[in-house]
Design a protein around this motif. Structure first.
Motif, PDB file in Angstrom:
ATOM      1  N   CYS A   1      -4.205  -4.717   6.942  1.00 16.67           N
ATOM      2  CA  CYS A   1      -3.868  -5.232   8.272  1.00 16.67           C
ATOM      3  C   CYS A   1      -4.109  -4.166   9.341  1.00 16.67           C
ATOM      4  CB  CYS A   1      -2.408  -5.689   8.310  1.00 16.67           C
ATOM      5  SG  CYS A   1      -2.102  -7.229   7.428  1.00 16.67           S
ATOM      6  N   ALA A   2      -3.737  -2.927   9.048  1.00 16.58           N
ATOM      7  CA  ALA A   2      -3.934  -1.846  10.013  1.00 16.58           C
ATOM      8  C   ALA A   2      -5.416  -1.643  10.311  1.00 16.58           C
ATOM      9  CB  ALA A   2      -3.319  -0.550   9.479  1.00 16.58           C
ATOM     10  N   LEU A   3      -6.267  -1.776   9.295  1.00 19.85           N
ATOM     11  CA  LEU A   3      -7.706  -1.575   9.476  1.00 19.85           C
ATOM     12  C   LEU A   3      -8.367  -2.712  10.247  1.00 19.85           C
ATOM     13  CD1 LEU A   3      -9.068  -0.136   6.100  1.00 19.85           C
ATOM     14  CD2 LEU A   3      -9.238   0.919   8.348  1.00 19.85           C
ATOM     15  N   THR A   4      -7.909  -3.933  10.017  1.00 18.43           N
ATOM     16  CA  THR A   4      -8.613  -5.103  10.553  1.00 18.43           C
ATOM     17  C   THR A   4      -7.951  -5.685  11.792  1.00 18.43           C
ATOM     18  OG1 THR A   4      -7.361  -6.624   9.138  1.00 18.43           O
ATOM     19  CG2 THR A   4      -9.424  -5.721   8.253  1.00 18.43           C
ATOM     20  N   GLY A   5      -6.694  -5.326  12.046  1.00 22.64           N
ATOM     21  CA  GLY A   5      -5.971  -5.918  13.160  1.00 22.64           C
ATOM     22  C   GLY A   5      -5.327  -7.245  12.825  1.00 22.64           C
ATOM     23  N   ALA A   6      -5.338  -7.637  11.553  1.00 24.72           N
ATOM     24  CA  ALA A   6      -4.715  -8.891  11.138  1.00 24.72           C
ATOM     25  C   ALA A   6      -3.194  -8.797  11.220  1.00 24.72           C
ATOM     26  CB  ALA A   6      -5.127  -9.242   9.711  1.00 24.72           C
ATOM     27  N   GLN A   7      -2.547  -9.938  11.448  1.00 21.41           N
ATOM     28  CA  GLN A   7      -1.086  -9.970  11.421  1.00 21.41           C
ATOM     29  C   GLN A   7      -0.554  -9.815  10.007  1.00 21.41           C
ATOM     30  OE1 GLN A   7       0.559 -13.490  13.212  1.00 21.41           O
ATOM     31  NE2 GLN A   7      -0.219 -13.021  15.267  1.00 21.41           N
ATOM     32  N   ASP A   8      -1.249 -10.416   9.040  1.00 20.88           N
ATOM     33  CA  ASP A   8      -0.736 -10.415   7.672  1.00 20.88           C
ATOM     34  C   ASP A   8      -1.888 -10.521   6.693  1.00 20.88           C
ATOM     35  OD1 ASP A   8       1.107 -10.293   5.637  1.00 20.88           O
ATOM     36  OD2 ASP A   8       2.188 -12.115   6.204  1.00 20.88           O
TER      37      ASP A   8
ATOM     38  N   THR B   1      -8.910   7.634  10.225  1.00 19.12           N
ATOM     39  CA  THR B   1      -7.509   8.064  10.199  1.00 19.12           C
ATOM     40  C   THR B   1      -6.611   6.897   9.812  1.00 19.12           C
ATOM     41  OG1 THR B   1      -8.042   9.594  11.987  1.00 19.12           O
ATOM     42  CG2 THR B   1      -5.707   9.240  11.510  1.00 19.12           C
ATOM     43  N   THR B   2      -6.923   5.709  10.313  1.00 22.78           N
ATOM     44  CA  THR B   2      -6.156   4.522   9.947  1.00 22.78           C
ATOM     45  C   THR B   2      -6.278   4.234   8.462  1.00 22.78           C
ATOM     46  OG1 THR B   2      -6.477   3.582  12.153  1.00 22.78           O
ATOM     47  CG2 THR B   2      -5.833   2.059  10.404  1.00 22.78           C
ATOM     48  N   ALA B   3      -7.478   4.436   7.900  1.00 22.69           N
ATOM     49  CA  ALA B   3      -7.663   4.218   6.468  1.00 22.69           C
ATOM     50  C   ALA B   3      -6.778   5.140   5.638  1.00 22.69           C
ATOM     51  CB  ALA B   3      -9.132   4.429   6.092  1.00 22.69           C
ATOM     52  N   VAL B   4      -6.508   6.332   6.153  1.00 22.64           N
ATOM     53  CA  VAL B   4      -5.655   7.292   5.442  1.00 22.64           C
ATOM     54  C   VAL B   4      -4.182   7.017   5.702  1.00 22.64           C
ATOM     55  CG1 VAL B   4      -5.051   9.727   5.169  1.00 22.64           C
ATOM     56  CG2 VAL B   4      -7.444   9.063   5.509  1.00 22.64           C
ATOM     57  N   HIS B   5      -3.830   6.792   6.976  1.00 22.43           N
ATOM     58  CA  HIS B   5      -2.417   6.752   7.357  1.00 22.43           C
ATOM     59  C   HIS B   5      -1.910   5.372   7.750  1.00 22.43           C
ATOM     60  CE1 HIS B   5      -1.940  11.123   7.347  1.00 22.43           C
ATOM     61  NE2 HIS B   5      -3.131  11.195   7.927  1.00 22.43           N
ATOM     62  N   GLY B   6      -2.790   4.374   7.871  1.00 17.95           N
ATOM     63  CA  GLY B   6      -2.384   3.068   8.365  1.00 17.95           C
ATOM     64  C   GLY B   6      -1.466   2.331   7.416  1.00 17.95           C
ATOM     65  N   GLY B   7      -0.631   1.446   7.987  1.00 17.75           N
ATOM     66  CA  GLY B   7       0.288   0.658   7.181  1.00 17.75           C
ATOM     67  C   GLY B   7       1.618   1.358   7.000  1.00 17.75           C
TER      68      GLY B   7
END
Length: 392
Positions: free
Chosen positions: A70-77, A9-15
């Motif tokens: 970033c949404a997929l990995t949890g990275a800040q940037d 779901t994050t891959a579709v809607h993340g960011g």
């Protein structure tokens, strides 16, 4: 929405969405080289990394892709570049200076190897130790007072070796060095280096992130302070930018990455299990096999999905190896990896890409990127090619 989204779901809607004025659901491609500068007193970041000024600095398609990663990995940037090599070079030249020391996986992508063996030492005076980073004790012993970067590929290209990221992260932190991890062989949904202490996570997006073999790209993920330094030096001033069109292509491919990685991993495991029992095969390394030297690490790091990368060899001379390649029908003899179709390339015994520390590779081997085909069909193609070259 307070509910924590699952990976697909994050891959579709993340960011953060960058909706255009027409309300398009799919992201438009912003093909413009520059942007109107505000005249109403709105603050402008003239470095360009936080304001839209010029396409070399940033563009909306790049921003969408970065946000989703970033949404997929949890990275800040995240910073995205024109290729995986551009991303790697950005890291090395941003965080290493003349007189610094770097510890680097000896088994690594050819461009990384060349940068650390030739260009960085000779042109920039950087000291380099290349070693087997699957040997944690060797990494620890190589640390010097001027060690500023430990760069690890895991799984290693082309051997699939797995380094202990948690242990190496502890070594890096204790020595004041940055740990950068090239996780291209696993993709961003099979391994999460930042969760295991890496300061920077690097991918050639050409491979599993895009997944369709139709665009180049590279990315670096990490904390904002580090990524800002990368963007200002390597994106704005070196100019290794990702074009809006390629950013759009990669972002489109990223949406299906979790689904694709499940299939890549499932098919590769079945193929590796067949190769392990095949009498015509000299050896096979796949992190999902219990026989892999670092299988326990892979089980801890890779969330049960071991990607589509296999290294193996057949029991034959160079003529048999070439006949094997010529006899394949479904599998394509080609470089790169992570495509929807299966790709294979041969490293002969004279290749400078062979690791020096393992005798098992010294007769050469195949690097096999298993695609999205059915396992039964891939196995049948390998079997008939082995029969054709006389090893079965």
């Amino acid at each position: 929405m307070n509910h924590i989204l699952n990976l697909q779901t994050t891959a579709v809607h993340g960011g953060a969405r960058k909706d255009d004025v027409f309300g398009a659901i799919n992201e438009p491609i912003y093909m413009t080289s520059n942007y109107r500068i505000p005249t109403d007193g709105t603050p402008v970041d003239w470095s360009g990394i936080h304001s839209n000024i010029y396409c070399r600095n940033r563009n909306p398609n790049q921003m969408v892709l970065q946000d989703k990663l970033c949404a997929l990995t949890g990275a800040q940037d995240c910073a995205v570049f024109a290729s995986g090599v551009a991303a790697l070079a950005a890291v090395f030249t941003t965080f290493l200076n003349s007189g610094d020391h770097a510890i680097v996986s000896e088994v690594c992508y050819s461009a990384t190897n060349l940068l650390f063996r030739e260009y960085l030492p000779k042109k920039y005076g950087i000291e380099v130790t290349l070693l087997d980073t699957t040997d944690t004790d060797a990494v620890r012993a190589a640390v010097r007072p001027n060690t500023k970067l430990i760069h690890v590929e895991t799984p290693g290209n082309p051997t699939t070796g797995i380094s202990d990221l948690d242990a190496i992260a502890a070594i890096a932190q204790a020595s004041g060095a940055l740990l950068s991890v090239d996780a291209t062989f696993a993709g961003p949904v099979s391994i999460f280096p930042l969760r295991h202490g890496a300061a920077l996570e690097i991918h050639s997006m050409t491979k599993y992130i895009n997944g369709h073999g139709d665009s180049l790209g590279g990315c670096v993920l990490g904390n904002t302070d580090l990524i800002d330094r990368l963007k200002e030096l390597a994106m704005v001033n070196y100019g290794g930018i990702l074009s809006p069109f390629n950013a759009w292509l990669v972002a489109r491919g990223l949406v299906t990455a979790p689904l694709r990685m499940k299939q890549h991993s499932a098919v590769a495991l079945a193929v590796a299990q067949y190769l392990e029992t095949c009498p015509g095969v000299r050896f096979v390394w796949y992190p999902g096999l219990e026989s892999h030297p670092q299988h326990d690490r892979a089980a801890r790091l890779m969330n049960g999905q071991y990607s589509g990368m296999i290294s193996f060899d057949i029991k034959g001379d160079e003529k048999a190896h070439q006949k094997f390649l010529d006899s394949l029908h479904l599998v394509t003899h080609a470089v790169s990896l992570g495509d929807v179709e299966s790709l294979i390339v041969y490293y002969d015994k004279n290749s400078d890409k062979l690791p020096h520390y393992s005798a098992i590779y010294q007769e050469g081997f195949f690097r096999f990127s298993v695609g999205l085909e059915d396992a039964e069909d891939v196995i049948a193609d390998l079997k008939q090619a082995m029969k054709a070259c006389g090893v079965l």
